[in-house]
Enzyme design. Structure first.
Site, PDB file in Angstrom:
ATOM      1  N   CYS A 114       0.839  -1.187   0.000  1.00  0.00           N
ATOM      2  CA  CYS A 114       0.000   0.000   0.000  1.00  0.00           C
ATOM      3  C   CYS A 114       0.882   1.248   0.000  1.00  0.00           C
ATOM      4  CB  CYS A 114      -0.915   0.001   1.219  1.00  0.00           C
ATOM      5  SG  CYS A 114      -1.912   1.510   1.381  1.00  0.00           S
ATOM      6  N   CYS A 117       0.213   3.185   3.709  1.00  0.00           N
ATOM      7  CA  CYS A 117       0.674   2.651   4.998  1.00  0.00           C
ATOM      8  C   CYS A 117       1.742   1.569   4.865  1.00  0.00           C
ATOM      9  CB  CYS A 117      -0.507   2.116   5.804  1.00  0.00           C
ATOM     10  SG  CYS A 117      -1.252   0.608   5.135  1.00  0.00           S
ATOM     11  N   CYS A 167      -7.484  -0.821   1.131  1.00  0.00           N
ATOM     12  CA  CYS A 167      -6.531  -1.289   2.130  1.00  0.00           C
ATOM     13  C   CYS A 167      -7.256  -1.380   3.467  1.00  0.00           C
ATOM     14  CB  CYS A 167      -5.349  -0.327   2.229  1.00  0.00           C
ATOM     15  SG  CYS A 167      -4.201  -0.738   3.562  1.00  0.00           S
ATOM     16  N   CYS A 170      -5.560   1.164   6.218  1.00  0.00           N
ATOM     17  CA  CYS A 170      -5.646   2.629   6.179  1.00  0.00           C
ATOM     18  C   CYS A 170      -6.809   3.148   5.340  1.00  0.00           C
ATOM     19  CB  CYS A 170      -4.338   3.224   5.654  1.00  0.00           C
ATOM     20  SG  CYS A 170      -4.064   2.938   3.886  1.00  0.00           S
ATOM     21  N   CYS A 190      -8.097  -5.599 -10.106  1.00  0.00           N
ATOM     22  CA  CYS A 190      -7.674  -4.556 -11.029  1.00  0.00           C
ATOM     23  C   CYS A 190      -7.249  -3.342 -10.193  1.00  0.00           C
ATOM     24  CB  CYS A 190      -8.832  -4.204 -11.963  1.00  0.00           C
ATOM     25  SG  CYS A 190      -8.410  -3.073 -13.295  1.00  0.00           S
TER      26      CYS A 190
END
Length: 204
Positions: A114, A117, A167, A170, A190
């Site tokens: 990510c 984070c 995510c 976060c 995707c």
């Protein structure tokens, strides 16, 4: 009514419609970045534009906060930490245009994380060429053999019913998941390159 008056009325109507459409949107803190209604597409010049890892040039204390306690981050702090594209896509639920993402053609081995984070999301071994123009994965990295770091929720924007992926740590927007992927899962995650960091494996 004369043609001139008609043109003036039409121009005012279009301007007013645009004003109403954009009034509900949060303005971009970056010049030159356009965000369409509902999150829409954001543009960049080419796939060779390197989206930096926030840790490279960001305020060390802000980077630490984003990595250690991401849910305590304020929107203006995300705007300060991320690049324009990263912010509009990851925090504004936008979508980078197809074939422009840095990682769409990436063949290196490693872990996709990510961008906000830095939690692990997708191993490169699950990446495949979907021909869609966005990085695609058929599964997520697993924690304890079953759980992962991705949250899924229904997205009904633009008159479509899709499954948005975020995510879990976060709440960054990542992309969408579809059921037209390859075996063994039959899924296609995707994902926007702008929402990802890539940590290249040291093994050769």
């Amino acid at each position: 009514m004369s043609r001139l008056k008609c043109a003036i009325v039409l121009a005012r109507s279009c301007w007013r419609s645009g004003e109403l459409l954009y009034r509900g949107l949060k303005p971009s803190p970056y010049p030159g970045v356009k965000l369409s209604v509902g999150g829409g597409f954001v543009s960049r010049m080419a796939s060779t534009w390197k989206e930096k890892d926030p840790a490279e040039e960001g305020d060390p204390e802000l980077v630490k906060k984003a990595r250690d306690n991401p849910k305590d981050m304020k929107d203006e702090e995300w705007a300060e930490l991320l690049t324009s594209i990263q912010y509009q896509v990851a925090r504004g639920h936008g979508t980078e245009r197809a074939w422009t993402g840095l990682y769409n053609d990436n063949k290196d081995k490693g872990m996709y994380k990510c961008v906000c984070c830095n939690v692990d999301l997708f191993p490169s071994s699950f990446k495949f060429d979907s021909g869609s123009g966005w990085p695609s994965f058929y599964d997520t990295v697993k924690i304890n053999d079953s759980e992962d770091n991705v949250e899924r929720k229904v997205d009904s924007s633009f008159g479509m019913r899709r499954i948005e992926v975020l995510c879990k740590r976060c709440n960054a927007h990542l992309g969408h998941v579809f059921n037209d992927g390859p075996a063994p899962t039959g899924l296609r995650y995707c994902i926007n390159s702008a929402c990802l960091n890539f940590q290249k494996s040291e093994k050769k």
